[in-house]
Design a protein around this motif. Sequence first.
Motif: not given
Lengths: 281, 237
Positions: B160-161, B184-187, B176-179
């Motif tokens: 969970x984040x 990417x991590x969630x995918x 935008x970069x952090x989102x």
Amino acid sequence: MADLAPPARRLPTGAISAALVAATVLAVVLVPLFVPLDEQAVDLGSKLRPPSWSHPFGTDEVGRDLLLRSVYGLRVSLLVGAVAALVATVIGTAVGALAGALGGWADRVVMRVVDLFSSVPHLLLGIFVVAMFRPGVGPVIASIAVTHWLSTARIVRAEMLSLRSRPFVDAAVSGGSSRLRIAVRHLLPGVLPQAGLAAVLMVPHAIWHESALSFLGLGLPTHQASLGNMVQAARGSLLAGDWWPTLFPGLFIIVPTLAVAALAAAWRERLSPRRRSELTL
Amino acid sequence: MLELRGITAGYEPRRPVVRDASLTVAAGESVGLLGPSGCGKSTLARVAALLHRPDAGTVTLDGEPVRGWRHRAPREQRTAFGVVFQQPRMSADPRLRLHDLIAEPLRATGRRAEAPDRVRELAAATGLTADLLTRRPHEVSDGQLQRACLARALVLRPRWLVCDEMTAMLDASTTAALVAVVEDYRRETGAGLLAVGHDPVLLDRWCDRTVRWREVQEVQEAQQVQQVQASQKEALR
């Protein structure tokens, strides 16, 4: 912009006091290497001589050279002061860190113990401790150490409590750190500069306490050269107009301790650079 | 599944900041929690991330009720959450170099050996150069520090984040970069996300669904409105 006045020069108290402290430490380390002191030696033929070239500080009521005894006394005082301040700081940091890191009821219990200790006048408590032992350096250090950790404990606890509520502690909790790891890795390093400052500030106070205990006849054995003992022994001759046995040992208590205090004050200013910049503007 | 039911939480006895709030995040889902500043959404996020014990209510994590918060929660439960806070300056230990900051959770959980590879990997993902990794927090910008804080949140591969106003202090391109890093991590891992914020445009674009604060907490909202109205009447009088 060329006509801007240069910033006013402040007296470099930090440098002056550092030089004084260094000179004191050098003197008490080097002099005993070259000039031994026979604690028992008396020379009644030259008692209570005023300052002269052969005895720059004069002689005391049994004819001992006051300069040499003052240096030896300062050595004892510095040793007692430094060790007592160190021990007191270690105790205070440990207690304060325990209260601050655990919080809650542990904090309340520990701080009530601190209040209990504070409610007794600390010189009285110190006298109680030395009275239980044979006179010597050890009991004097112990009596100062067990009565002087309270303010450090309060400082460290307050600092820990303020650090503990920062989000980086939340991040550490979420990252799986144990309580101990958070205290040791994140909180303690944040309070160590404050604790170190408290230790240095305590050295002069501890020296005064050593002198006070010796002056009351409760500290070091009377034959041992100690600043407190010397001032105590000189009381009688002061009333007869012989000022040097009181003045020079007294100055040896006051000047080095003020220098240490000034050094600590300079350090405190460095710890909070914002305040420093406000002061120099 | 992360389920919060009837959460009442606050920092002083009998003065709750959050009253009777409920929120559900399904596994792999991303939920945006939208509310004005000071409404208590950060407190709710801290309750969800097991960082703040609520006065009342239940938190259920994958069907199992949570019994303890902070150190009273088992380490596996605590580390199941990666948390990113609003202010990177406050959420980074000022004495740690960025490399150590990111590796700290691995060291704290006895996985020191994985640290060099994992840090290198996450530094690449978050766009931190080798030079930046050797600096301390005061030697980098807010955006760079927040990248490191995000890397730290991801280092233990949480399920969970929780991003509490993660981008509120940042410019548009860093946001935008952090989102993108989070997505990417969630995918890659299928982690769930609770993103707290006050920017409806950002949250609507970022998350599967956005929940308004008043939907989370009907009761308090009404009371706040009443209070405001009462004080306005008072002022007019």
